[in-house]
Structure formats: structure tokens, C-alpha cells
Design an enzyme around this catalytic site. Sequence first.
Site, PDB file in Angstrom:
ATOM      1  N   ASP A  67       1.245  -1.636  -0.341  1.00 25.31           N
ATOM      2  CA  ASP A  67      -0.320  -0.188  -0.352  1.00 25.31           C
ATOM      3  C   ASP A  67       1.314   1.449   0.066  1.00 25.31           C
ATOM      4  O   ASP A  67       2.200   1.778   0.040  1.00 25.31           O
ATOM      5  CB  ASP A  67      -0.671   0.053   1.489  1.00 25.31           C
ATOM      6  N   ASN A 136      -7.255  -2.764  14.947  1.00 24.41           N
ATOM      7  CA  ASN A 136      -8.441  -2.963  14.215  1.00 24.41           C
ATOM      8  C   ASN A 136      -8.963  -4.344  13.248  1.00 24.41           C
ATOM      9  O   ASN A 136      -9.569  -4.489  13.373  1.00 24.41           O
ATOM     10  CB  ASN A 136      -9.253  -2.131  13.809  1.00 24.41           C
ATOM     11  N   HIS A 138      -6.624  -4.773  11.126  1.00 23.89           N
ATOM     12  CA  HIS A 138      -6.773  -3.927   8.963  1.00 23.89           C
ATOM     13  C   HIS A 138      -5.680  -5.065   9.191  1.00 23.89           C
ATOM     14  O   HIS A 138      -4.600  -5.260   9.163  1.00 23.89           O
ATOM     15  CB  HIS A 138      -6.891  -3.197   8.925  1.00 23.89           C
ATOM     16  N   GLU A 143      -9.531  -1.887   5.791  1.00 20.05           N
ATOM     17  CA  GLU A 143     -10.017  -1.526   6.706  1.00 20.05           C
ATOM     18  C   GLU A 143     -11.323  -2.367   7.327  1.00 20.05           C
ATOM     19  O   GLU A 143     -11.811  -3.029   6.592  1.00 20.05           O
ATOM     20  CB  GLU A 143     -10.414  -0.161   7.439  1.00 20.05           C
TER      21      GLU A 143
HETATM   22  C1  GLP Z   1      -0.075   0.056   8.476  1.00 21.23           C
HETATM   23  C2  GLP Z   1      -0.324  -0.515   7.347  1.00 21.23           C
HETATM   24  C3  GLP Z   1      -0.235  -1.893   7.912  1.00 21.23           C
HETATM   25  C4  GLP Z   1       0.350  -2.829   9.138  1.00 21.23           C
HETATM   26  C5  GLP Z   1       0.171  -2.035  10.195  1.00 21.23           C
HETATM   27  C6  GLP Z   1       0.297  -1.808  11.830  1.00 21.23           C
HETATM   28  O1  GLP Z   1      -1.344   0.911   8.941  1.00 21.23           O
HETATM   29  N1  GLP Z   1      -0.745  -0.317   6.702  1.00 21.23           N
HETATM   30  O2  GLP Z   1       0.243  -3.145   6.610  1.00 21.23           O
HETATM   31  O3  GLP Z   1       0.081  -3.126   9.665  1.00 21.23           O
HETATM   32  O4  GLP Z   1       0.326   0.316  10.152  1.00 21.23           O
HETATM   33  O5  GLP Z   1       1.203  -1.345  11.941  1.00 21.23           O
HETATM   34  P1  GLP Z   1       2.601  -1.594  13.448  1.00 21.23           P
HETATM   35  O6  GLP Z   1       3.748  -2.458  12.528  1.00 21.23           O
HETATM   36  O7  GLP Z   1       3.422  -0.074  13.307  1.00 21.23           O
HETATM   37  O8  GLP Z   1       1.780  -1.404  14.417  1.00 21.23           O
END
Ligand code: GLP
Length: 258
Positions: A67, A136, A138, A143
Site C-alpha cells: 500500500d 483493528n 486491518h 479496514e
Molecule cells: C499500517 C500498514 C499496515 C500495518 C499496520 C500496523 O497501517 N498499512 O500494513 O500492518 O500499519 O503497523 P505497526 O506494525 O506499526 O503496528
Amino acid sequence: MKVLIHDSAEAAIAAIANRIVEKVIAKPTCVLGLATGGTVEPVYEALVQKHEQQNVSYSRIRTFNLDEYVGLSPDHPMSYHHFMEKHLFGRTDIKSENTSIPFGNAINPNEEARRYEAAIKQCGGIDCQLLGIGENGHIGFNEPTSSLSSTVRIKTLAPETVRANSRYFKDIAEVPRLSITMGIGTILCAREIVLIAIGDNKSKAALEMIEGPLSARCPASALQLHPHAEVYLDEAAASQLTLRDYYEAVHPNGKVES
Ligand code: GLP
């Protein structure tokens, strides 16, 4: 789904990094799906160490990131282009022409989303997709309530994701509200999936993903449909699981056969 519980974050990180390297060694031209976020930073550090200290080469792999934020150009310090360059691409022998991340600054983001989905297919699909998970549930920026068969498209960030990701920006107002993200259907097309969740704040999402109903309420629960998904957890992220004895009997200390 293989549920692999490790006694520390470090052990889970080392295990998932080793798994990815195993795949690169077995198939030097493999197509990897890559993720961003704080959890995967040490995973990339481990991949860099393997390159520097054990001569592991990534020169023939092809990569597709999950993404990117809509509106951020590749050279924006908060863009996922920048993140990947800083943590992995700029520190290994991965060829930049073999890496792909959606262009968040494309003039027509919907067209960019279609192009990106087609580019993944043209490459023969993803061999192994690395994922983190949001609090959440995702994956990518899919989402809660995302279609379980979605392809690459524009998604609005949930308020809790804007809040969580604002730690990287000077001000929460600077966090883009839109993203281009692989869909859940895109992710499920990967031949293998490896997901990492670390820490207490991921324990509810891990529970819903692994033991909850298959539901758009928890996008990561879609991994229940995948025939080759491995979930790497530390103790804290595994703390709410109710079938823990079973997971540990099948995979003591998070061990998985090669
Ligand atoms: C972002 C990314 C996700 C990732 C998430 C969790 O929103 N788009 O791909 O899994 O963050 O991030 P973290 O590892 O910093 O909790």
C-alpha cells in the site's frame, strides 16, 4: 493457519525473517509481497543483516508493497516508498527496477490501482506475502468492512488507523485520509502468507483473526481461507488466544517444519 507462538518478540522476528530468507534461497527469483509499519522494521533489519553477514542476495527477487498513502510522492519522508528505501531497499542488493509500490501521487489514483493489480498478475503473482496487522484487524489498509474479495483500490483510513499512524507525522492533521492498497482478494491470491503480530495492543486483533468468525469486521480473519498462512506471535500478542495449548502442541516454541 499455522499459529506460531514465540517466547519473545525477538524470537518471533528472527523466525519470520529466517522463513523469508529460506524462501529467497529456495527460489532466488521469488516474488515477495512486502509490508510497512513499526513491526516489520526489525524484520527488515534482520534481512539486511543476512545480506551483510551471510551473503544472502536479493538481487533477483521481485517485490510488491501492499500500500501507499494517496497524495504523498515517493520522496515524501512519510511515504511508504521512503520507508522501504530506508529500511530495506537502500541497504541490500535488491534492484530498484524490481521493486513496486503504488504511486500515491498518481494523477488518477483509480487508474493507478488497476495498473498495480495488473502488474502483480503479469509477474505471475506473489509467492510469499509478508503482513503486519492493525489494532483493528486491518491488513494493508483494508479496514473493517472491506470486501473479502477486494482488489487494489482506494480505501479511506479508519479513525483509529489515522490516530495510530499519526505517531510518524508532526501533526495528526498531516496524516493522509486515503490510501491505495492491495485488496483482501489480492492478498489471498499470494501462494503463501506470513503475518507478524507483536505486543499486547495486537492481542485482540490476533484473537479475532485466528479464532474469531470469518468476518469483514476483522479483515485479517480472511487468512482463515488461505491454505498456506503462518502467523508469528510473541507471548503478548498471543495472550488472549483460547486454544493456545493446541497451537503449542502442534508447533512447540513456534517451530514449523521447512
Ligand atoms: C499500517 C500498514 C499496515 C500495518 C499496520 C500496523 O497501517 N498499512 O500494513 O500492518 O500499519 O503497523 P505497526 O506494525 O506499526 O503496528
